[in-house]
Design an enzyme around this catalytic site. Structure first.
Site, PDB file in Angstrom:
ATOM      1  N   HIS A 138       0.875  -1.185   0.000  1.00  7.82           N
ATOM      2  CA  HIS A 138       0.000   0.000   0.000  1.00  7.82           C
ATOM      3  C   HIS A 138       0.912   1.236   0.000  1.00  7.82           C
ATOM      4  O   HIS A 138       2.016   1.185   0.552  1.00  7.82           O
ATOM      5  CB  HIS A 138      -0.822  -0.054   1.291  1.00  7.82           C
ATOM      6  CG  HIS A 138      -1.886   0.975   1.445  1.00  7.82           C
ATOM      7  ND1 HIS A 138      -1.622   2.278   1.795  1.00  7.82           N
ATOM      8  CD2 HIS A 138      -3.228   0.902   1.310  1.00  7.82           C
ATOM      9  CE1 HIS A 138      -2.763   2.951   1.892  1.00  7.82           C
ATOM     10  NE2 HIS A 138      -3.758   2.139   1.594  1.00  7.82           N
ATOM     11  N   ASP A 215       3.223  -3.988   8.267  1.00  8.16           N
ATOM     12  CA  ASP A 215       2.013  -3.190   8.088  1.00  8.16           C
ATOM     13  C   ASP A 215       0.835  -4.120   8.382  1.00  8.16           C
ATOM     14  O   ASP A 215       0.489  -4.974   7.567  1.00  8.16           O
ATOM     15  CB  ASP A 215       1.975  -2.660   6.646  1.00  8.16           C
ATOM     16  CG  ASP A 215       0.654  -1.963   6.344  1.00  8.16           C
ATOM     17  OD1 ASP A 215      -0.236  -1.942   7.212  1.00  8.16           O
ATOM     18  OD2 ASP A 215       0.515  -1.442   5.219  1.00  8.16           O
ATOM     19  N   GLN A 218      -4.374  -4.444   7.560  1.00 11.05           N
ATOM     20  CA  GLN A 218      -5.421  -5.379   7.143  1.00 11.05           C
ATOM     21  C   GLN A 218      -5.412  -6.675   7.943  1.00 11.05           C
ATOM     22  O   GLN A 218      -6.399  -7.411   7.912  1.00 11.05           O
ATOM     23  CB  GLN A 218      -5.271  -5.711   5.644  1.00 11.05           C
ATOM     24  CG  GLN A 218      -5.526  -4.544   4.710  1.00 11.05           C
ATOM     25  CD  GLN A 218      -6.971  -4.021   4.755  1.00 11.05           C
ATOM     26  OE1 GLN A 218      -7.886  -4.711   5.182  1.00 11.05           O
ATOM     27  NE2 GLN A 218      -7.150  -2.786   4.333  1.00 11.05           N
ATOM     28  N   LYS A 241     -10.311   0.383  11.005  1.00 11.22           N
ATOM     29  CA  LYS A 241     -10.515  -0.826  10.197  1.00 11.22           C
ATOM     30  C   LYS A 241     -10.893  -2.022  11.063  1.00 11.22           C
ATOM     31  O   LYS A 241     -10.997  -3.144  10.595  1.00 11.22           O
ATOM     32  CB  LYS A 241      -9.238  -1.147   9.404  1.00 11.22           C
ATOM     33  CG  LYS A 241      -8.939  -0.127   8.292  1.00 11.22           C
ATOM     34  CD  LYS A 241      -7.744  -0.563   7.492  1.00 11.22           C
ATOM     35  CE  LYS A 241      -7.182   0.537   6.610  1.00 11.22           C
ATOM     36  NZ  LYS A 241      -8.029   0.884   5.469  1.00 11.22           N
ATOM     37  N   CYS A 381      -4.817   2.568  -3.473  1.00 13.98           N
ATOM     38  CA  CYS A 381      -3.549   3.073  -2.916  1.00 13.98           C
ATOM     39  C   CYS A 381      -2.416   2.079  -3.163  1.00 13.98           C
ATOM     40  O   CYS A 381      -1.559   1.857  -2.287  1.00 13.98           O
ATOM     41  CB  CYS A 381      -3.651   3.375  -1.420  1.00 13.98           C
ATOM     42  SG  CYS A 381      -4.802   4.682  -1.062  1.00 13.98           S
TER      43      CYS A 381
HETATM   44  C1  PLP Z   1      -2.494  -2.551   3.841  1.00 11.94           C
HETATM   45  C2  PLP Z   1      -2.769  -1.155   4.281  1.00 11.94           C
HETATM   46  N1  PLP Z   1      -1.787  -0.440   4.838  1.00 11.94           N
HETATM   47  C3  PLP Z   1      -1.980   0.804   5.268  1.00 11.94           C
HETATM   48  C4  PLP Z   1      -3.195   1.409   5.139  1.00 11.94           C
HETATM   49  C5  PLP Z   1      -3.353   2.802   5.621  1.00 11.94           C
HETATM   50  O1  PLP Z   1      -4.298   2.850   6.640  1.00 11.94           O
HETATM   51  P1  PLP Z   1      -4.745   4.288   7.170  1.00 11.94           P
HETATM   52  O2  PLP Z   1      -5.349   4.988   5.989  1.00 11.94           O
HETATM   53  O3  PLP Z   1      -5.743   3.985   8.239  1.00 11.94           O
HETATM   54  O4  PLP Z   1      -3.534   4.960   7.655  1.00 11.94           O
HETATM   55  C6  PLP Z   1      -4.248   0.723   4.552  1.00 11.94           C
HETATM   56  C7  PLP Z   1      -5.560   1.364   4.343  1.00 11.94           C
HETATM   57  O5  PLP Z   1      -6.325   1.003   3.486  1.00 11.94           O
HETATM   58  C8  PLP Z   1      -4.034  -0.607   4.110  1.00 11.94           C
HETATM   59  O6  PLP Z   1      -5.005  -1.318   3.549  1.00 11.94           O
END
Ligand code: PLP
Length: 425
Positions: A138, A215, A218, A241, A381
């Site tokens: 992402h 990260d 998810q 989430k 993203c």
């Molecule tokens: C795999 C992953 N990493 C990071 C993020 C970023 O999360 P946030 O927008 O809550 O910072 C997301 C959000 O969709 C994501 O799916």
């Protein structure tokens, strides 16, 4: 705000692991209609809906407590501080951290990763060092490292994906070179659904002396996570989430690493002593929490965690695995849906990216919306991943604890209707 009754786990294999009807009653938004149809919310990878207990906790906090934390000596301030810190303890337990001080509050997972890139990265990454990422990241776990590499002269290397949407680890020993300082990767893909073998990657990284950042945006919401047994050095995730409010994220870090890091933001609350020409830093976790934090949303995250703990993360995972298997089977049976990512539910989560013929993902999402079905469309993203997959965008359906097989049936029937509509015009 009471604890959720622990009666939502159902043992009947026939009807599924969870008592979904009971769960659904806890989510007010699921009663609403969209374009005259009952809402089918399949955009959970973007953000999840909130149970009543979370909404009530917000109202309760502002109605009865509302005070700044860590600085007041009055009753409201003490109550707010203790509720604020209770969430930290519960969060630490939820992911298996050694102690609450290893949990830093941030705005979201993105800010947690940026904190590491600034505070750890700028001190430890030099010209010629390597940062290893994966091809499925992402932007949140990509852009901070691109910027850091540009600033420092470090090089970026990527663990590739295979045609199934899984990481190809065959060459990992060569990708994680002796000059690798950091291996940063997602535990579960927001696009492909793939669950990556985090423990294996971390072990290989550590053998080379590299630090690891997972990260977990998810994965923390959808499967049991234990940062200690993973041996992750950093783990980032977001409250919104996982049934919680927006505006709250978390960075887990091992104490010995966090202790050696400089602050990210500076100002009030994060200091030990300040003179006109000098400042030094407070202990963990406050060193990384400058200024007034998002008190209300942190406090309202506690009932979200209690909710997930009551359901049980094994049951959450199993429910989603069943739903995903059901959805994948139905989608593949249609014969006209191209799915990106593994089709074996044992190795993936509930985010399913797909395209139908040459129907643009935005058209697909808009048409689904007219039927009350909320999905995400676009590059999610993950522009480099889209390029790697040879598409500019996909449509994504993603599930959570309140989704049902009936909702998937409606989604499948809509795909058939929408395809018919587009092929007739
Ligand atoms: C795999 C992953 N990493 C990071 C993020 C970023 O999360 P946030 O927008 O809550 O910072 C997301 C959000 O969709 C994501 O799916």
């Amino acid at each position: 705000m009471g604890m959720v009754e622990n009666t939502i786990i159902k043992k009947s294999a026939e009807k599924g692991v969870l008592d979904i009807n009971k769960i659904r009653k806890d989510f007010p938004v699921l009663n609403r209609e969209v374009h005259g149809k009952k809402l089918v919310y399949l955009d959970n990878a973007a953000t999840t809906q909130k149970p009543r207990a979370v909404i009530e906790a917000l109202v309760d906090y502002y109605s009865n407590t509302n005070a700044n934390v860590h600085r007041g000596l009055h009753t409201l301030a003490e109550e707010a501080t203790s509720a604020f810190e209770e969430t930290r303890s519960l969060t630490a337990g939820f992911i298996g951290a050694e102690e609450p001080a290893e949990i830093i509050y941030t705005r979201n997972a993105t800010e947690a990763i940026n904190l590491v890139a600034y505070s750890w990265g700028r001190k430890n990454i030099r010209k010629g060092d390597r940062i290893v990422l994966t091809e499925m990241e992402h932007h949140a776990n990509l852009v901070p490292w691109i910027v850091l590499a540009k600033e420092t002269g470090a090089e970026l290397a990527y663990i590739p994906i295979d045609d199934n949407g899984c990481l190809d680890l065959d060459d990992l020993g060569n990708i994680i070179t002796p000059n690798t300082k950091l291996v940063a990767f997602m535990q579960m893909s927001n696009v492909l659904g793939t669950i990556n073998p985090a423990g294996e990657i971390i072990e290989k990284a550590h053998k080379r002396g590299a630090i690891t950042l997972v990260d977990g945006a998810q994965s923390a919401p959808h499967m049991p996570v234990d940062v200690k047994s993973l041996d992750a050095d950093f783990y980032a995730f977001s409250a919104h989430k996982m049934l919680g409010p927006t505006g709250v994220g978390f960075l887990y870090g091992k104490r010995e690493i966090l202790d050696r890091m400089e602050p990210f933001n500076t100002g009030g609350e994060m200091i030990n002593e300040v003179r006109y020409d000098y400042a030094d830093w407070n202990d963990l976790p406050h060193k990384f929490e400058a200024g007034t934090p998002n008190i209300a949303d942190v406090i309202a995250f506690k009932p979200a965690l209690e909710y997930l703990n009551n359901v049980g993360m094994d049951a959450v995972r199993e429910h989603e695995r069943e739903l995903t298997e059901y959805a994948l089977g139905k989608m593949l049976d249609l014969g006209f849906v191209k799915i990106f990512g593994p089709t074996d539910s044992a190795h993936r989560g509930g985010a399913i990216s797909f395209i139908v013929d040459d129907i643009h993902s935005h058209d697909m999402a808009t048409m689904l919306d007219t039927r009350g079905i909320a999905v995400r469309a676009g590059h999610h993203c993950a522009q480099p991943l889209m390029k790697r997959l040879g598409v500019s965008s996909t449509t994504r359906a993603s599930f959570y604890i309140y989704n049902t097989r009936e909702e998937i049936d409606e989604f499948i029937a809509s795909l058939v209707e929408i395809r018919r509509y587009f092929s007739n015009v």
